[in-house]
Design a protein around this motif. Structure first.
Motif, mmCIF file in Angstrom:
data_model
loop_
_atom_site.group_PDB
_atom_site.id
_atom_site.type_symbol
_atom_site.label_atom_id
_atom_site.label_comp_id
_atom_site.label_asym_id
_atom_site.label_seq_id
_atom_site.Cartn_x
_atom_site.Cartn_y
_atom_site.Cartn_z
ATOM 1 N N GLY A 124 -7.916 -0.770 -13.928
ATOM 2 C CA GLY A 124 -7.240 -1.057 -12.601
ATOM 3 C C GLY A 124 -7.514 0.008 -11.779
ATOM 4 O O GLY A 124 -7.897 0.951 -11.946
ATOM 5 N N ILE A 125 -6.682 -0.326 -10.478
ATOM 6 C CA ILE A 125 -6.611 0.850 -9.551
ATOM 7 C C ILE A 125 -5.241 0.782 -8.749
ATOM 8 O O ILE A 125 -4.599 -0.521 -8.733
ATOM 9 C CB ILE A 125 -7.648 0.592 -8.104
ATOM 10 N N CYS A 126 -4.557 1.979 -8.499
ATOM 11 C CA CYS A 126 -3.412 2.058 -7.986
ATOM 12 C C CYS A 126 -3.662 2.981 -6.547
ATOM 13 O O CYS A 126 -4.405 3.963 -6.520
ATOM 14 C CB CYS A 126 -2.495 2.896 -8.554
ATOM 15 N N LEU A 127 -2.846 2.716 -5.364
ATOM 16 C CA LEU A 127 -3.200 3.212 -4.174
ATOM 17 C C LEU A 127 -1.673 3.756 -3.761
ATOM 18 O O LEU A 127 -0.670 3.080 -4.091
ATOM 19 C CB LEU A 127 -3.649 2.402 -3.279
ATOM 20 N N SER A 128 -1.627 4.714 -2.875
ATOM 21 C CA SER A 128 -0.404 5.162 -2.320
ATOM 22 C C SER A 128 -0.269 4.282 -1.022
ATOM 23 O O SER A 128 -1.021 3.378 -0.770
ATOM 24 C CB SER A 128 -0.527 6.789 -2.029
ATOM 25 N N GLY A 129 1.148 4.208 -0.960
ATOM 26 C CA GLY A 129 1.367 3.259 0.302
ATOM 27 C C GLY A 129 0.478 3.709 1.643
ATOM 28 O O GLY A 129 0.155 2.724 2.407
ATOM 29 N N ALA A 130 0.395 4.774 1.847
ATOM 30 C CA ALA A 130 -0.564 5.221 2.981
ATOM 31 C C ALA A 130 -1.918 4.833 2.873
ATOM 32 O O ALA A 130 -2.440 4.196 3.971
ATOM 33 C CB ALA A 130 -0.501 6.786 3.134
ATOM 34 N N VAL A 131 -2.271 4.840 1.849
ATOM 35 C CA VAL A 131 -3.826 4.341 1.620
ATOM 36 C C VAL A 131 -3.665 2.604 1.686
ATOM 37 O O VAL A 131 -4.555 1.961 2.657
ATOM 38 C CB VAL A 131 -4.470 4.509 0.231
ATOM 39 N N HIS A 132 -2.800 2.100 1.064
ATOM 40 C CA HIS A 132 -2.875 0.629 1.490
ATOM 41 C C HIS A 132 -2.666 0.190 2.859
ATOM 42 O O HIS A 132 -3.099 -0.788 3.356
ATOM 43 C CB HIS A 132 -1.677 -0.052 0.591
ATOM 44 N N GLU A 133 -1.955 0.708 3.533
ATOM 45 C CA GLU A 133 -1.620 0.706 5.017
ATOM 46 C C GLU A 133 -2.984 0.588 5.971
ATOM 47 O O GLU A 133 -3.392 -0.229 6.723
ATOM 48 C CB GLU A 133 -0.509 1.641 5.564
ATOM 49 N N GLN A 134 -3.847 1.487 5.357
ATOM 50 C CA GLN A 134 -5.092 1.684 6.049
ATOM 51 C C GLN A 134 -6.176 0.630 5.627
ATOM 52 O O GLN A 134 -7.095 0.422 6.516
ATOM 53 C CB GLN A 134 -5.761 2.993 5.922
ATOM 54 N N VAL A 135 -5.936 0.269 4.398
ATOM 55 C CA VAL A 135 -7.168 -0.671 3.881
ATOM 56 C C VAL A 135 -6.763 -2.197 3.812
ATOM 57 O O VAL A 135 -7.549 -3.103 3.520
ATOM 58 C CB VAL A 135 -7.509 -0.445 2.631
ATOM 59 N N LYS A 136 -5.213 -2.633 4.399
ATOM 60 C CA LYS A 136 -4.951 -4.010 4.401
ATOM 61 C C LYS A 136 -5.849 -4.868 5.165
ATOM 62 O O LYS A 136 -5.917 -4.564 6.348
ATOM 63 C CB LYS A 136 -3.714 -3.888 4.727
ATOM 64 N N GLY A 137 -6.236 -5.765 4.609
ATOM 65 C CA GLY A 137 -7.135 -6.764 5.384
ATOM 66 C C GLY A 137 -8.686 -6.343 5.579
ATOM 67 O O GLY A 137 -9.305 -6.966 6.082
ATOM 68 N N LYS A 138 -9.001 -5.155 4.661
ATOM 69 C CA LYS A 138 -10.379 -4.701 5.091
ATOM 70 C C LYS A 138 -11.234 -4.470 3.915
ATOM 71 O O LYS A 138 -12.334 -4.200 4.032
ATOM 72 C CB LYS A 138 -10.340 -3.353 5.861
ATOM 73 N N VAL A 139 -10.640 -4.910 2.628
ATOM 74 C CA VAL A 139 -11.333 -4.863 1.579
ATOM 75 C C VAL A 139 -11.287 -6.155 0.854
ATOM 76 O O VAL A 139 -10.505 -7.076 1.199
ATOM 77 C CB VAL A 139 -10.717 -3.719 0.568
ATOM 78 N N ASP A 140 -12.074 -6.339 -0.242
ATOM 79 C CA ASP A 140 -12.203 -7.537 -0.983
ATOM 80 C C ASP A 140 -11.117 -7.870 -1.847
ATOM 81 O O ASP A 140 -10.841 -8.930 -2.081
ATOM 82 C CB ASP A 140 -13.478 -7.902 -1.324
ATOM 83 N N CYS A 141 -10.474 -6.804 -2.560
ATOM 84 C CA CYS A 141 -9.580 -6.967 -3.374
ATOM 85 C C CYS A 141 -8.380 -6.955 -2.900
ATOM 86 O O CYS A 141 -7.814 -6.421 -2.009
ATOM 87 C CB CYS A 141 -9.707 -6.047 -4.464
#
Length: 615
Positions: A124-141
Motif C-alpha cells: 500500500g501507500i501512505c501520503l501526508s495531508g499536504a500531498v493528498h491536498e495536491q493530488v485529490k481528484g487528479k490520480v486514479d487511486c
C-alpha cells in the motif's frame, strides 16, 4: 521543494534468514522494476540503502502516480508466485523543502516520507495531508483518511491518507491518543474551543449587523390553495426585499413558521431573539388585493406605525409596489444609520426584472410552494405553469431559472423526468442569465446541475460562489449549496455556508447537520458520526440511514448496524446491490464513498465495486 517517495521491502529480514541469496535476487529484481518506473515518470532515485528505495519528483501528482504504478506492477508479479518468491513494498510520500548535497537529499521531508512508509500497509501507500491536498481528484487511486498519527522524531502529529482505502481503518484506530489533562484544564480547553469555534463561524460569514426582524408568514383570509401559496410567496418576497434594502438581520421564514399560527410577541422574542416583528394578512377577491400589516417592537411588544393597509387592483405592478412600500416603511423606522435604508436603484432594478403578467408571477410562487411539502402534484403544477406562461412572457429571467430547477427536481425526486432533463435545465438557466446576468437563482441551478452531471468540481464551485455572492442571505440556498459544497470535498467551506444559514434560520431543518455526520465518518470519528445521524433523525431517508449503517458497523455496533440495514433494504431493496448510488449521483468526495463502502461491507452487505467519481 520536491516530492519524496520512500519505498521499503516488507519482511526482508525474514526472507534473508530463510535464504540470503534468493532474498537478495528478489530485492534486486524488484528494485530494477521500481527504478525503471521512477525514471519513466521523470523521477530520480537518490538512495537505496538496505532494502529501501528513495526517489524525488518535481510534483506530488507524478510521485503518487508512480507509487500506484509500482504497486500494481509488483502485485502482477507476485500474483502467480509461491510464498517464498513474493516480495511486497510499503511506500510513503511527502512534499516539502529539502537540503541538497551533491546528488543526495536530506531534511525533515525525507524523514517524513520514511515515517509514512512505515505506516503504510504491505503493498500500500501512505501520503501526508499536504500531498493528498495536491493530488485529490487528479490520480486514479482513492485514498482514505488514516487520522493524525504520531511518528518517531517528529514533534507534531501528521495527517495520513492511505491506499487501499480499506487499510486506513486500522491506521485510524491506532491514531493519536487523547491528551491526559486535569478535569479543570479540560473544561477550560472545551470552553475556549467553543468560543473560538463560535467566533470563527460568525466572523467568517459576514452576517448583517443591524436589528433583528422576524417576518411571520402572512395570514390567508380565504382558505384555499391558490390564496395559500400566494400569501406564502408574498411573505417570501418581503423578506428578500428587506434583506436587499438594508443591513437588517432578517430571520428566515422557516423559523417563524415553526412557531405556529399567530405566535405571541413574547414567544417570538424568546425563541428567535428578535427586535422587531412584521406580520400581516392577504386577501384576494376577484380583481382586488387587500394587504394589511402589523409592525411590532418585540422588546416592548408595542405596535409601531405599520405600513398600509393596502387595497389595490390585482395587477403585477401593484403587487410589486405594495412589497416595495412595506420594505421602505420598515427600513425607514429601524434601519441603522450606516445602512442604505432604501436604494432607489435596487427598486428600479426589481421593477425592471419583474414579469409582464400576473400569471408568470403566480407560476414562480407555485415553484417555491413545492418546497413546503415536496408533493409531486405541486411540482407538476408549477412546471406546467412555467412552461405555458413563458411562451407569452419570454423575457422573465426568474421564470426561466425556476423552470431550470423544475427539470433538476424532476431528476432528483423522480417526478416525470424527461430523458433530456439536463439539457433542458441548462438551456433554461442560460436563458435566464442572458436576460439577467445577476440572476442568483440561475447560478444556483447551474451549480447543482454541474455537480449532478459530475463535471469538474471547480465548475460547481464557481457557480456556487457566484450564487452566494449575489444572494448571501437566503438561508435555504446557503444550506443547500453549502451541503453540495461539502459533497464536492470542500468540507470546511460547506460548513461555513450552512452555519450562516443556521444563524439566519435558528429553527432550521435537521438535514442541515448531515454534512457534519459525513465528515465525522470520513475522519474516522464513528461515534460522533453515529450521534449526529441520530440527531438528524430522518428514519425514512434511505441515504441518511445507509451512512448510519456504516457508522454503526465501524463503531463496533453490529446488531444496530444489522437492524438499520434491514430498514434500509425495506426502504430501497436495490440497496442490497447498489447501496452507494445516492452518494455517487451527488458526485460526493471519492474518499468518502470508499470509506462508506468499507463500513457497509463490514455491516454484511456484499456488493460489487461501483464506479467512483474522478473529477
Amino acid at each position: 521543494m520536491a516530492a519524496v517517495l520512500a519505498a521499503d521491502a516488507v519482511g526482508y529480514s525474514r526472507l534473508m534468514e530463510a535464504d540470503e541469496g534468493a532474498a537478495y535476487r528478489l530485492l534486486t529484481e524488484r528494485r530494477t522494476i521500481i527504478e525503471s518506473i521512477v525514471n519513466e515518470l521523470g523521477g530520480r532515485v537518490f538512495g537505496t540503502a538496505g532494502d529501501s528505495v528513495i526517489a524525488e519528483f518535481p510534483s506530488s501528482v507524478t510521485a503518487v502516480r508512480c507509487a500506484h504504478r509500482i504497486q500494481s506492477a509488483l502485485q502482477d508479479i507476485n500474483r502467480d508466485q509461491s510464498a517464498d518468491a513474493k516480495m511486497e513494498f510499503r511506500i510513503g510520500i511527502h512534499f516539502g523543502e529539502m537540503i541538497q548535497e551533491d546528488d543526495n537529499l536530506f531534511g525533515e521531508s525525507v524523514n517524513l516520507a520514511a515515517r509514512l512508509e512505515s505506516l503504510a500497509p504491505s503493498g500500500g501507500i501512505c501520503l501526508s495531508g499536504a500531498v493528498h491536498e495536491q493530488v485529490k481528484g487528479k490520480v486514479d487511486c482513492i485514498f482514505a483518511l488514516g487520522g493524525r498519527q504520531r511518528v518517531k522524531n517528529i514533534a507534531k502529529p501528521i495527517e495520513v491518507w492511505c491506499w487501499p482505502a480499506e487499510k486506513a481503518v486500522q491506521l485510524r484506530r491506532r491514531g493519536t491518543k487523547p491528551w491526559r489533562v486535569p478535569i479543570v484544564a479540560l473544561a477550560m480547553i472545551l470552553l475556549l474551543g467553543a468560543f473560538l469555534g463560535w467566533f470563527t463561524a460568525t466572523s467568517e460569514v459576514d452576517l448583517p449587523n443591524g436589528p433583528r426582524i422576524a417576518v411571520l408568514p402572512f395570514d390567508t383570509l380565504e382558505q384555499n390553495a391558490d390564496n395559500q401559496y400566494f400569501s406564502e410567496g408574498l411573505s417570501r418576497e418581503i423578506v428578500t426585499y428587506l434583506s436587499k434594502f438594508s443591513n437588517l438581520f432578517v430571520i428566515d421564514l422557516n423559523s417563524t413558521r415553526q412557531l405556529g399560527t399567530r405566535p405571541q410577541c413574547t414567544q417570538v422574542r424568546r425563541e428567535l431573539s428578535t427586535d422587531y416583528i412584521l406580520s400581516g394578512s392577504v386577501q384576494r377577491s376577484g380583481d382586488l388585493l387587500a394587504v394589511t400589516t402589523r409592525f411590532t417592537d418585540a422588546r416592548t411588544c408595542q405596535e409601531l406605525d405599520s405600513p398600509g393597509p393596502f387595497r389595490r387592483d390585482l395587477s403585477i405592478a401593484n403587487i410589486f409596489d405594495i412589497q416595495l412600500e412595506i420594505a421602505q416603511k420598515v427600513v425607514a423606522q429601524v434601519g441603522s444609520a450606516d445602512a442604505p435604508l432604501f436604494d432607489t436603484q435596487i427598486a428600479n432594478r426589481l421593477r425592471r426584472d419583474a414579469p409582464q403578467t400576473l400569471k408568470s408571477y403566480n407560476c414562480v410562487l407555485l415553484s417555491y410552494w413545492f418546497y413546503e411539502t415536496f408533493e409531486p402534484d405541486r411540482h407538476r403544477r408549477a412546471r406546467d405553469c412555467l412552461k405555458q406562461t413563458l411562451q407569452n412572457d419570454p423575457d422573465y429571467s426568474l421564470g426561466w431559472s425556476r423552470l431550470a430547477f423544475s427539470y433538476i427536481e424532476a431528476k432528483k425526486y423522480a417526478i416525470d423526468t424527461p430523458d433530456d432533463w439536463a439539457e433542458l435545465a441548462r438551456e433554461s438557466a442560460n436563458r435566464a442569465l442572458k436576460l439577467n446576468p445577476e440572476n442568483a437563482d440561475a447560478y444556483y441551478a447551474l451549480a447543482i446541475l454541474s455537480q449532478m452531471q459530475m463535471e469538474d468540481r471547480t465548475i460547481f464551485q464557481q457557480f456556487a460562489d457566484r450564487a452566494i455572492k449575489l444572494n448571501p442571505n437566503d438561508a435555504f440556498v446557503l444550506a443547500d449549496l453549502g451541503t453540495w459544497m461539502a459533497y464536492s470535498g470542500e468540507w470546511e467551506k460547506g460548513k461555513t455556508w450552512v452555519q450562516r444559514a443556521k444563524t439566519l434560520n435558528p429553527k432550521h431543518q435537521s438535514w442541515w447537520d448531515y454534512i457534519w455526520h459525513l465528515h465525522a465518518y470520513l475522519q474516522g470519528d464513528y461515534k460522533s458520526a453515529r450521534d449526529i445521524a441520530l440527531k438528524v433523525n430522518l428514519p425514512d431517508n434511505y441515504m441518511v440511514q445507509t451512512s448510519l449503517v456504516a457508522a454503526y458497523a465501524m463503531n463496533e455496533e453490529p446488531e444496530k448496524a444489522r437492524q438499520t440495514l434491514e430498514h434500509v433494504l425495506q426502504l430501497r431493496p436495490d440497496s442490497a446491490v447498489t447501496p452507494l448510488t445516492p452518494f455517487l449521483v451527488r458526485n460526493m468526495d471519492p474518499e468518502l464513498i470508499a470509506a462508506l463502502a468499507v463500513g457497509l461491507r463490514k455491516a454484511g452487505l456484499d456488493f460489487p465495486d461501483e464506479p467512483t467519481n474522478s473529477n
